[in-house]
Design an enzyme around this catalytic site. Structure first.
Site, mmCIF file in Angstrom:
data_model
loop_
_atom_site.group_PDB
_atom_site.id
_atom_site.type_symbol
_atom_site.label_atom_id
_atom_site.label_comp_id
_atom_site.label_asym_id
_atom_site.label_seq_id
_atom_site.Cartn_x
_atom_site.Cartn_y
_atom_site.Cartn_z
ATOM 1 N N ASN A 1 0.880 -1.169 0.000
ATOM 2 C CA ASN A 1 0.000 0.000 0.000
ATOM 3 C C ASN A 1 0.917 1.218 0.000
ATOM 4 O O ASN A 1 1.446 1.615 1.033
ATOM 5 C CB ASN A 1 -0.890 -0.019 1.239
ATOM 6 C CG ASN A 1 -1.890 1.118 1.265
ATOM 7 O OD1 ASN A 1 -1.849 2.016 0.408
ATOM 8 N ND2 ASN A 1 -2.782 1.101 2.234
ATOM 9 N N HIS B 1 -13.440 2.124 -0.473
ATOM 10 C CA HIS B 1 -13.475 1.082 0.569
ATOM 11 C C HIS B 1 -14.017 -0.241 0.019
ATOM 12 O O HIS B 1 -14.461 -1.092 0.785
ATOM 13 C CB HIS B 1 -14.393 1.484 1.759
ATOM 14 C CG HIS B 1 -13.822 2.513 2.682
ATOM 15 N ND1 HIS B 1 -14.634 3.384 3.368
ATOM 16 C CD2 HIS B 1 -12.554 2.810 3.029
ATOM 17 C CE1 HIS B 1 -13.889 4.190 4.111
ATOM 18 N NE2 HIS B 1 -12.615 3.857 3.917
ATOM 19 N N GLU C 1 -8.198 -5.633 5.023
ATOM 20 C CA GLU C 1 -8.000 -5.284 3.619
ATOM 21 C C GLU C 1 -6.763 -5.945 3.029
ATOM 22 O O GLU C 1 -6.757 -6.327 1.863
ATOM 23 C CB GLU C 1 -7.930 -3.755 3.481
ATOM 24 C CG GLU C 1 -9.297 -3.129 3.740
ATOM 25 C CD GLU C 1 -9.308 -1.608 3.713
ATOM 26 O OE1 GLU C 1 -9.128 -1.016 4.792
ATOM 27 O OE2 GLU C 1 -9.482 -1.034 2.631
#
Ligand code: ADP
Length: 384
Positions: free
Chosen positions: A13, A163, A367
């Site tokens: 990320n 999201h 996630e």
């Protein structure tokens, strides 16, 4: 190392000055290793650029980085182009670049991470997983803003939603917890973290979500305003002399809980409200009012409701805020059992009373695991 290879995914990320990473074992669902390189490119920072940062991460991973099934990259914006996880090629990079005008802060940073990881891990499939992809199933009626159609089309102005990785993961887990096929369920997922969004999920497909063209729309967030009459911007520009950049900062960084109460952290806000602070009390009232507004709207859009699902920092951790968010919805069959709600448990669980018309659940999101699973599925599928 012997044993079955092909279960470990390196999840990246990448931000403009940071790389968050996790090495995930998809089979055991465990994070083997995780970390963060910060202040990339800053004087005295951790690394001169993303490639340098990625080399440091690899050195840290050592042997753990051999035998990777895939590298999964979180990408914020996939525009209307990406509807599913996608194996990264030069053409895909170019397409991600093209939609970067829609997320000028995030996508270029995500791309820097992709390029750096491809440079240091050339032999591994790289997969881009988009925050927007899950919501591409919305119908035009749900994603279209009622403005001039030509202008909207030529500038990509529509609801995208974000999201998505979390909403999809949580919906699947909720179905597993309920022991029912996702295809048969009508769910409202409340992702309540620093950023917050609601999704209406019908049979596993997102049919509506509160975030819009950007992650600014919808719920009251830590520092973001959520829903607002757009004319407020015109008024503040004309009457208060705020520039476009100042308005951007106001709505994204100085609004929400912070703007209303002085703190963006829900723990501070609830503490202050408990101590009698009127601003903090109003902030919580606005926060809950907005959530109920969406629950009611999405119940109508779904035409029924099997479960309301709480996730993310606030949704997973705060029993008082969960009951506050759903207070007054009892007539819709939405009830929270105080004892179940207060139980300290880190796994997926039911907090509605036995036999309630609508199940209310708490389901921890993950996630990184979701990105890892999607990347592995695509990489393994392509190898076959
Ligand atoms: P992010 O969107 O940055 O991933 P998180 O999902 O971690 O954020 O959520 C962060 C938010 O969760 C913060 O506002 C924090 O105050 C809130 N939070 C965490 N634990 C609690 C708690 N026990 N009570 C209330 N709020 C909490």
């Amino acid at each position: 190392m012997s044993g079955t290879p092909g279960t470990r995914v390196f999840v990246v990320n990448s931000g403009s000055s940071s790389i968050k990473y996790q090495l995930v074992d998809v089979e055991t669902e465990q994070a083997i290793l995780s970390g963060l390189v910060e202040r990339i490119g800053e004087p005295g920072g951790g690394a001169v650029d993303h490639v340098d940062g990625m080399r440091r991460v690899l050195a840290e991973l050592g042997d753990a980085a051999t035998d990777l099934t895939a590298v999964g990259h979180r990408v914020v914006h996939g525009g209307s182009v990406f509807t599913a996880p996608t194996a990264v090629t030069e053409a895909v990079i170019a397409q991600i670049e093209q939609v970067s005008t829609l997320a000028p802060l995030h996508n270029p940073a995500n791309l820097a991470g992709i390029r750096a990881a491809m440079a240091v891990l050339p032999g591994v499939p790289h997969v881009a997983v988009f925050d927007t992809a899950f919501h591409q199933s919305m119908a035009p009626a749900a994603y279209t803003y009622a403005i001039d159609r030509e202008l909207a089309r030529s500038h990509g102005v529509r609801r995208y939603g974000f999201h998505g990785t979390s909403h999809a993961f949580v919906a699947e887990r909720a179905a597993a917890h309920l022991g029912r096929p996702l295809e048969q369920l009508k769910l409202i997922v409340l992702h309540l973290g620093n950023g917050a969004s609601v999704a209406a999920i019908d049979g596993g497909r997102s049919i509506d979500t509160s975030m819009g063209f950007t992650p600014l729309q919808g719920l009251v967030m830590g520092t973001r305003s959520g829903d607002l009459d757009p004319a407020v911007l015109l008024h503040l520009h004309r009457q208060a002399g705020l520039s476009v950049d100042e308005l951007d900062t106001l709505l994204n960084k100085r609004s929400g809980l912070l703007g209303l109460s002085g703190s963006a952290d829900m723990r501070d806000v609830t503490r202050a409200a408990d101590e009698g602070d009127a601003d903090a009390a109003l902030a919580l009232d606005v926060w809950a009012h907005r959530i109920r507004h969406y629950v009611g709207a999405y119940l109508a859009q779904l035409g029924g409701l099997d479960a309301v699902v709480f996730t993310a920092g606030v949704g997973e951790n705060s029993a008082p805020l969960r009951s506050r968010a759903l207070a007054g919805l009892e007539h819709l069959g939405v009830r929270v059992d105080p004892e179940r709600n207060g139980a300290k448990d880190r796994t997926a669980r039911t907090i509605s009373p036995e036999g309630a018309g609508v199940a209310v659940l708490v389901v921890p999101t993950n996630e990184e695991l979701s990105i890892a699973r999607q990347a592995a599925a695509l990489a393994v599928g392509e190898r076959r």
